[in-house]
Design a protein around this motif. Structure first.
Motif, PDB file in Angstrom:
ATOM      1  N   UNK A 152       0.797  -1.221   0.000  1.00 47.91           N
ATOM      2  CA  UNK A 152       0.000   0.000   0.000  1.00 47.91           C
ATOM      3  C   UNK A 152       0.831   1.275   0.000  1.00 47.91           C
ATOM      4  N   UNK A 153       2.040   1.216  -0.568  1.00 46.48           N
ATOM      5  CA  UNK A 153       2.932   2.373  -0.524  1.00 46.48           C
ATOM      6  C   UNK A 153       2.562   3.408  -1.580  1.00 46.48           C
ATOM      7  N   UNK A 154       2.903   4.659  -1.290  1.00 41.00           N
ATOM      8  CA  UNK A 154       2.588   5.769  -2.190  1.00 41.00           C
ATOM      9  C   UNK A 154       3.741   6.751  -2.185  1.00 41.00           C
ATOM     10  N   UNK A 155       3.727   7.668  -3.126  1.00 39.20           N
ATOM     11  CA  UNK A 155       4.790   8.660  -3.251  1.00 39.20           C
ATOM     12  C   UNK A 155       5.027   9.358  -1.912  1.00 39.20           C
ATOM     13  N   UNK A 156       6.293   9.512  -1.560  1.00 39.93           N
ATOM     14  CA  UNK A 156       6.660  10.157  -0.301  1.00 39.93           C
ATOM     15  C   UNK A 156       6.950   9.199   0.825  1.00 39.93           C
ATOM     16  N   UNK A 157       6.490   7.943   0.723  1.00 38.16           N
ATOM     17  CA  UNK A 157       6.793   6.946   1.756  1.00 38.16           C
ATOM     18  C   UNK A 157       8.257   6.504   1.651  1.00 38.16           C
ATOM     19  N   UNK A 158       8.761   5.929   2.734  1.00 41.39           N
ATOM     20  CA  UNK A 158      10.133   5.426   2.767  1.00 41.39           C
ATOM     21  C   UNK A 158      10.104   3.911   2.861  1.00 41.39           C
ATOM     22  N   UNK A 159      10.879   3.255   1.980  1.00 42.25           N
ATOM     23  CA  UNK A 159      10.900   1.796   1.929  1.00 42.25           C
ATOM     24  C   UNK A 159      12.336   1.295   2.020  1.00 42.25           C
ATOM     25  N   UNK A 160      12.521   0.182   2.726  1.00 37.94           N
ATOM     26  CA  UNK A 160      13.805  -0.508   2.788  1.00 37.94           C
ATOM     27  C   UNK A 160      13.702  -1.787   1.962  1.00 37.94           C
ATOM     28  N   UNK A 161      14.640  -1.966   1.044  1.00 42.17           N
ATOM     29  CA  UNK A 161      14.713  -3.183   0.238  1.00 42.17           C
ATOM     30  C   UNK A 161      15.924  -3.983   0.700  1.00 42.17           C
ATOM     31  N   UNK A 185      18.414   0.627   0.635  1.00 44.30           N
ATOM     32  CA  UNK A 185      18.682  -0.760   0.260  1.00 44.30           C
ATOM     33  C   UNK A 185      19.895  -1.277   1.021  1.00 44.30           C
ATOM     34  N   UNK A 186      19.937  -2.604   1.200  1.00 49.30           N
ATOM     35  CA  UNK A 186      21.074  -3.237   1.867  1.00 49.30           C
ATOM     36  C   UNK A 186      21.666  -4.331   0.993  1.00 49.30           C
ATOM     37  N   UNK A 215      11.552   3.238   8.719  1.00 49.62           N
ATOM     38  CA  UNK A 215      10.901   3.207   7.405  1.00 49.62           C
ATOM     39  C   UNK A 215       9.431   2.815   7.525  1.00 49.62           C
ATOM     40  N   UNK A 216       8.669   3.172   6.500  1.00 50.29           N
ATOM     41  CA  UNK A 216       7.243   2.825   6.471  1.00 50.29           C
ATOM     42  C   UNK A 216       7.029   1.343   6.166  1.00 50.29           C
ATOM     43  N   UNK A 217       7.914   0.775   5.343  1.00 48.83           N
ATOM     44  CA  UNK A 217       7.753  -0.632   4.957  1.00 48.83           C
ATOM     45  C   UNK A 217       9.104  -1.216   4.570  1.00 48.83           C
ATOM     46  N   UNK A 218       9.207  -2.536   4.712  1.00 50.69           N
ATOM     47  CA  UNK A 218      10.389  -3.281   4.286  1.00 50.69           C
ATOM     48  C   UNK A 218       9.948  -4.331   3.274  1.00 50.69           C
ATOM     49  N   UNK A 219      10.683  -4.415   2.157  1.00 51.36           N
ATOM     50  CA  UNK A 219      10.462  -5.456   1.168  1.00 51.36           C
ATOM     51  C   UNK A 219      11.462  -6.572   1.466  1.00 51.36           C
TER      52      UNK A 219
END
Length: 322
Positions: A152-161, A185-186, A215-219
């Motif tokens: 459910x991510x959208x522009x402006x959110x922070x994600x870790x891959x 990313x790691x 972060x808001x979400x992690x992949x």
């Protein structure tokens, strides 16, 4: 027709059962169509098949490959959707208990031709080459669903891959950046961290490193090796989306206390729908975003690509061309 297929299984040495040779031309049943394959990409699923995961001895020989782009019977350029659902199923096909991927119950895409249900072809835009389009149906569709449907991510959110370098993780980085997300990313590998920056990550870190922000979400596609770090990277109320466990399915510590105390969400994600594939194709066409190809190899030299994936010497997708 020429094809790349599994003739036997070997858990320790999967390439031992890989055969390149002739197979009968496929015959499309009613409601299906024949696609002349121009390009097909390689997935870890193909190595798992050679190890005997998801296949039985009586199903052999099985042509490998989930992903393809090519020409339909009318000469239209198409992308093949890899999820085969039951003909009676309605709605999101990833929830169909009878679903399968190409190369599980039905012969796969690493061949001159493949037959698929008519509903399993999506128009390929001119902005994507056949090789680029062939990257999309498994890894890129998985990444799209993880980020935007399940995450459910959208522009402006922070994600870790986590684990930059694999097909899904590199797709997550590129798609997240294209959609206006802040992307971290790691990787354990310095060269892969540098490559992650090249393809769109705003910042990169060694695996397990303390991050400057929550972060808001992690992949998450790695599993045991990165799970604790993923949970600790999330803000309160954040989401971890998991679609794989390449470092093993068992967890030493599931971090349950942190999950309930911080009200975190743990969300599973598997593949994607035909409509999501169409949306992914439209996103790439509209933004000019291109899938990351590690190398293109002639289908007749497919063993070279399998060996590279088995050795882990890959960043992006390996594509076979006809």
């Amino acid at each position: 027709m020429f094809a790349v297929f599994a003739e036997s299984f070997s858990p320790e040495s999967p390439l031992d059962g890989l055969v390149l040779g002739e197979r009968p031309d496929p015959v499309a049943p009613e409601g299906w169509t024949t696609v002349t394959v121009k390009a097909a990409s390689l997935n870890h699923h193909d190595l798992f098949s050679l190890r005997g995961v998801g296949l039985k001895q009586e199903q052999l020989p099985m042509i490998l490959g989930c992903d393809a782009a090519g020409l339909d019977e009318d000469g239209n350029e198409v992308v093949v959707h890899a999820v085969i659902s039951d003909p009676s199923w309605r709605g999101d096909e990833t929830f169909d208990p009878k679903r399968s991927l190409l190369s599980e119950r039905h012969q796969g895409t690493l061949a001159d031709k493949v037959v698929v249900p008519l509903r399993n072809v999506v128009p390929k835009p001119a902005s994507l080459s056949f090789a680029e389009a062939a990257c999309l149906p498994t890894a890129w569709l998985t990444a799209y669903r993880m980020l935007f449907t399940r995450g459910g991510l959208k522009a402006g959110d922070t994600v870790l891959v986590q684990g930059a370098g694999g097909g899904v993780s590199s797709a997550c980085i590129i798609l997240a950046r294209a959609a206006g997300l802040k992307v971290l990313a790691t990787s354990r590998d310095e060269a892969k961290r540098a490559k992650a920056l090249e393809i769109g990550a705003h910042d990169v870190f060694e695996s397990g490193a303390r991050l400057p922000v929550k972060v808001d979400a992690v992949m998450e596609t790695v599993g045991r090796a990165t799970w604790s770090h993923s949970i600790r990277a999330l803000r309160p109320g954040g989401t971890i989306v998991t679609s794989g466990t390449t470092s093993g399915p068992q967890l030493d510590d599931a971090e349950l206390t942190r999950i309930f105390f911080l009200q975190l969400s743990v969300v599973g994600s598997t593949m994607g729908t035909r409509d999501e594939l169409a949306s992914l194709v439209s996103l790439l066409d509209a933004t000019g975003t291109k899938p990351l190809i590690d190398r293109e190899v002639a289908l007749t030299d497919a063993r070279e690509g399998f060996a590279a994936m088995a050795g882990g010497d890959v960043f992006g997708k390996i594509v076979f061309t006809n």
